[in-house]
Design a protein around this motif. Structure first.
Motif, PDB file in Angstrom:
ATOM      1  N   ALA A  45       0.817  -1.220   0.000  1.00 42.60           N
ATOM      2  CA  ALA A  45       0.000   0.000   0.000  1.00 42.60           C
ATOM      3  C   ALA A  45       0.846   1.262   0.000  1.00 42.60           C
ATOM      4  N   LEU A  75      -6.001   1.421  -4.323  1.00 40.37           N
ATOM      5  CA  LEU A  75      -7.266   2.135  -4.120  1.00 40.37           C
ATOM      6  C   LEU A  75      -8.042   2.333  -5.418  1.00 40.37           C
ATOM      7  N   ARG A  76      -7.334   2.356  -6.558  1.00 39.29           N
ATOM      8  CA  ARG A  76      -7.990   2.692  -7.832  1.00 39.29           C
ATOM      9  C   ARG A  76      -7.876   1.507  -8.777  1.00 39.29           C
ATOM     10  N   THR A  77      -8.956   1.178  -9.412  1.00 43.41           N
ATOM     11  CA  THR A  77      -8.998  -0.011 -10.272  1.00 43.41           C
ATOM     12  C   THR A  77      -7.929   0.044 -11.361  1.00 43.41           C
ATOM     13  N   SER A  78      -7.742   1.217 -11.967  1.00 48.25           N
ATOM     14  CA  SER A  78      -6.770   1.292 -13.062  1.00 48.25           C
ATOM     15  C   SER A  78      -5.355   1.016 -12.554  1.00 48.25           C
ATOM     16  N   ARG A  79      -5.091   1.371 -11.289  1.00 50.66           N
ATOM     17  CA  ARG A  79      -3.765   1.093 -10.748  1.00 50.66           C
ATOM     18  C   ARG A  79      -3.635  -0.397 -10.400  1.00 50.66           C
ATOM     19  N   MET A 100      -8.985  -2.623  -1.185  1.00 53.32           N
ATOM     20  CA  MET A 100      -8.515  -1.468  -0.405  1.00 53.32           C
ATOM     21  C   MET A 100      -9.524  -0.341  -0.523  1.00 53.32           C
ATOM     22  N   SER A 101      -9.674   0.424   0.533  1.00 49.50           N
ATOM     23  CA  SER A 101     -10.640   1.519   0.460  1.00 49.50           C
ATOM     24  C   SER A 101     -10.125   2.781   1.127  1.00 49.50           C
ATOM     25  N   TYR A 102     -10.575   3.910   0.644  1.00 48.82           N
ATOM     26  CA  TYR A 102     -10.470   5.176   1.376  1.00 48.82           C
ATOM     27  C   TYR A 102     -11.914   5.601   1.635  1.00 48.82           C
TER      28      TYR A 102
END
Lengths: 298, 298
Positions: A45, A75-79, A100-102
């Protein structure tokens, strides 16, 4: 089966590649069934996409015959997709994905995340349920929906309180809703012996990433269904589990162990996560002495 | 004082710069006291350092005379420092910092994070306490320690249940432990009217980032201590607060509002966060009609 989750030690805020390679080398010759890099213990992370790409590549090269799984959570699907491509290029045996979440995620968000990744890779996927860090709670129903996606091979479940009978009931309940080819692995080292004896097929192990022989002392008797020896081996390591409980989880403790054993330089965790203080380090060192762990000869 | 927290709308997984510029332009001419980009509503957690650098630069340029604060929160201290440098280069008026976490953080981790940033920038710093996304809970004592660091000018506190008297007690208690120059701002739009009347000096506002005039309808009477008109203005917006409560927070709702008003293209949130579904969008649209919000003429 035992999958070892190594640290990704830092030094001056850079990945300490020599230390990481030594850790992977040590795991590759230890007898663990697989190595999972860039999990929570691998501090994925906190690392940049470039650092993660490099870590995946180094691990697969160094592990040689031992299969390396790569954590791709972000956190982001594209990543996540970017990390999946890194894992594929590196030659990973499979990937591990946690939601993972924010901002809090919905069930649909998480299902679509897994659906997207499942559609874009042919690598086998382990679903990583780690509510303590993701703050997302899977329902049984969502487990079932995700497990039916192509490529899902295992679910890594968090520990839950209870004896072997309670745990067996939980595992049996889960098996009933999962496709037959999907395995169930336990995380939470203190719960591993009970969970393996209750029917989990894999232990996704923090301690195995740093002390593989200690972890194997539990999985070896478990594999021959020697319940008594499995429980005894876990009880012998109780001082380690007590350290995890006392110092807010396993990460800071295994980093202190790695630093104590010379596997990593001091301050190997990514700030703002500080290492244990001097008193806690003495405590860790005394537990290692008590367990006769220095060079890990058994 | 009113600080508006705009969205950072995406389009095909890229920052939608024209849409972002329009949103900033709209805020800059609305009468808000400042604009805070790259907060939670600005989806900073999901953007790369390069994207965040670009967003900070665009915002400061477009906002012209209106001060722009830049959110610098990240999981790793060194990346926070990178964002601080971006903010400085962009010409930010100040920075906003939350203790984002993946592994749970200790009080000392968080204090050292703020100490490190405070020592490395001369920009004023707002401490951002947002337990719903950071999963870190500040103690009063930690507020006090951090507020004594150089450069700390404000603490953004989360809403707490309670009427005006209860809230005033909370604010007074906090004032007593903070240095005099440190302000207290409220977040949680539904709680703003009560908190402003109870002595908070600033409203860090989600809704102001998308519907600035709606937010100003609360802060203007609050500034002249017209309690009745302040409460009435907030009550008038109750259908918006109800949307936030119903759809799991403010982010998906303000994104739907921005999309509905043509300020952002559809699917403007970073995946895996999906936008509201069709039914929820109809609900949002009907609330906007009910409140006579279309072009925000009052």
């Amino acid at each position: 089966m035992l999958s070892a989750f190594p640290l990704t030690p830092l030094r001056n805020d850079q990945v300490d590649e020599p230390a990481f390679l030594r850790i992977i080398q040590r795991l590759a010759t230890s007898g663990v069934d697989s190595i999972t890099v860039l999990g929570s213990t691998g501090c994925a992370a906190y690392l940049s996409p470039d650092e993660r790409d490099r870590v995946a590549t180094l691990a697969v090269q160094q592990a040689s015959e031992v299969p390396v799984w790569v954590g791709v959570s972000d956190l982001r699907t594209s990543r996540v997709l970017q990390h999946v491509e890194s894992a594929e290029r590196a030659g990973a045996a499979g990937i591990l994905l946690a939601p993972m979440s924010y901002q809090p995620l919905t069930e649909n968000d998480v299902f679509e995340l897994f659906r997207t990744i499942s559609a874009r890779t042919s690598l086998p996927i382990t679903v990583y349920d780690n509510p303590g860090t993701t703050h997302f709670t899977f329902t049984q129903e969502l487990y079932g929906r995700i497990a039916s996606l192509p490529g899902i091979v295992s679910i890594k479940i968090p520990p839950a309180p209870g004896d072997r009978a309670t745990t067996r009931k939980r595992i049996d309940g889960l098996r009933a809703i999962l496709p037959e080819h999907v395995g169930i692995g336990i995380s939470g080292d203190a719960a591993a012996a009970t969970a393996l004896l209750a029917g989990c097929d894999t232990w996704y192990s923090v301690i195995a990433g740093t002390l593989p022989l200690a972890a194997l002392s539990i999985t070896e008797p478990a594999a021959r269904s020697d319940a008594e020896a499995t429980v005894a081996a876990s009880e012998r390591l109780e001082p380690l589990w007590a350290l995890f409980a006392r110092y807010g989880g396993s990460l800071r403790v295994v980093a202190a162990i790695a630093e104590q054993l010379g596997l990593a330089a001091k301050d190997s965790l990514p700030l703002p996560i500080q290492g244990l203080d001097a008193d806690a380090r003495s405590h860790v060192a005394s537990v290692l002495r008590e367990l006769n762990i220095h060079d890990e000869s058994r």
